[in-house]
Design an enzyme around this catalytic site. Structure first.
Site, mmCIF file in Angstrom:
data_model
loop_
_atom_site.group_PDB
_atom_site.id
_atom_site.type_symbol
_atom_site.label_atom_id
_atom_site.label_comp_id
_atom_site.label_asym_id
_atom_site.label_seq_id
_atom_site.Cartn_x
_atom_site.Cartn_y
_atom_site.Cartn_z
ATOM 1 N N HIS A 1 70.292 -1.400 43.472
ATOM 2 C CA HIS A 1 69.397 -2.515 43.777
ATOM 3 C C HIS A 1 68.875 -3.072 42.464
ATOM 4 O O HIS A 1 69.112 -2.484 41.391
ATOM 5 C CB HIS A 1 68.239 -2.074 44.686
ATOM 6 C CG HIS A 1 67.453 -0.923 44.169
ATOM 7 N ND1 HIS A 1 66.635 -1.001 43.078
ATOM 8 C CD2 HIS A 1 67.387 0.370 44.575
ATOM 9 C CE1 HIS A 1 66.080 0.165 42.853
ATOM 10 N NE2 HIS A 1 66.537 1.030 43.740
HETATM 11 P P1 TYD Z 1 64.665 3.659 46.605
HETATM 12 O O1 TYD Z 1 63.906 2.965 45.532
HETATM 13 O O2 TYD Z 1 65.583 2.832 47.449
HETATM 14 O O3 TYD Z 1 65.493 4.883 46.012
HETATM 15 P P2 TYD Z 1 66.611 4.930 44.867
HETATM 16 O O4 TYD Z 1 66.661 3.603 44.235
HETATM 17 O O5 TYD Z 1 66.160 6.001 43.936
HETATM 18 O O6 TYD Z 1 67.918 5.320 45.485
HETATM 19 O O7 TYD Z 1 63.623 4.420 47.543
HETATM 20 C C1 TYD Z 1 64.026 5.334 48.542
HETATM 21 C C2 TYD Z 1 62.926 5.410 49.584
HETATM 22 O O8 TYD Z 1 61.723 5.915 48.998
HETATM 23 C C3 TYD Z 1 62.582 4.059 50.210
HETATM 24 O O9 TYD Z 1 62.388 4.274 51.598
HETATM 25 C C4 TYD Z 1 61.282 3.684 49.588
HETATM 26 C C5 TYD Z 1 60.637 4.990 49.218
HETATM 27 N N1 TYD Z 1 59.845 4.913 47.974
HETATM 28 C C6 TYD Z 1 58.469 4.926 48.052
HETATM 29 O O10 TYD Z 1 57.859 5.006 49.147
HETATM 30 N N2 TYD Z 1 57.735 4.852 46.885
HETATM 31 C C7 TYD Z 1 58.342 4.766 45.678
HETATM 32 O O11 TYD Z 1 57.647 4.699 44.635
HETATM 33 C C8 TYD Z 1 59.782 4.717 45.617
HETATM 34 C C9 TYD Z 1 60.510 4.600 44.303
HETATM 35 C C10 TYD Z 1 60.492 4.800 46.792
#
Ligand code: TYD
Length: 136
Positions: free
Chosen positions: A52
């Site tokens: 992303h």
């Molecule tokens: P995401 O940022 O999509 O993970 P990555 O990029 O590491 O694969 O986040 C995964 C899940 O965690 C999503 O449901 C949102 C949640 N999340 C939070 O609640 N707070 C945060 O600070 C982060 C980074 C993610």
């Protein structure tokens, strides 16, 4: 901001026979104010994270333990960074598509972020990201 703004930053390292020490001060060692810290751990072998971009978020990524790769993509060019030291980290500017892969077993990825969690700051669709980079 461009891919060339995203770079490895060396952190202070206080070498000591009792164990080394590094530190990060907000807006001193990294170019933004730290509002949030999160970390990835217990990552199964073969997993990818990320995939992303963020509209406004600045991040700084450190391999606190083990190693992994961060691939950055500005819509034109991609660059792969291998992170495997606790005394440096990768600055990631806004509007940079990223994914993380090649996690070693026991890797811990710490991310310092410039704002609180905000889902509306995410661009989760690569085609949307590309069209936004073309508008810029
Ligand atoms: P995401 O940022 O999509 O993970 P990555 O990029 O590491 O694969 O986040 C995964 C899940 O965690 C999503 O449901 C949102 C949640 N999340 C939070 O609640 N707070 C945060 O600070 C982060 C980074 C993610």
């Amino acid at each position: 901001m461009a891919l060339s703004d995203c770079k490895l930053i060396d952190l202070p390292k206080i070498s000591d026979p009792r164990g080394n020490l590094s530190f990060i001060e907000s807006e001193q060692h990294i170019p933004f104010e730290i509002k949030r810290v999160y970390y990835l751990y217990d990552v199964p072998g073969g997993s990818d994270r990320g995939s992303h971009a963020h509209k406004n978020l600045h991040q700084f990524i450190v391999a606190m333990s083990g190693s992994f790769d961060v691939v950055l993509d500005d819509g034109k060019e991609k660059k792969r960074f291998h992170l495997n030291r606790s005394y440096n980290g990768l600055y990631v500017c806004p509007m940079m598509w990223r994914y993380l892969d090649n996690f070693s077993s026991g890797a811990v990825c710490m991310v310092l972020a410039s704002s609180h969690y905000d889902e509306s700051d995410y661009i989760r669709d690569y085609a949307d990201f590309i069209s936004l980079t073309k508008q810029a």
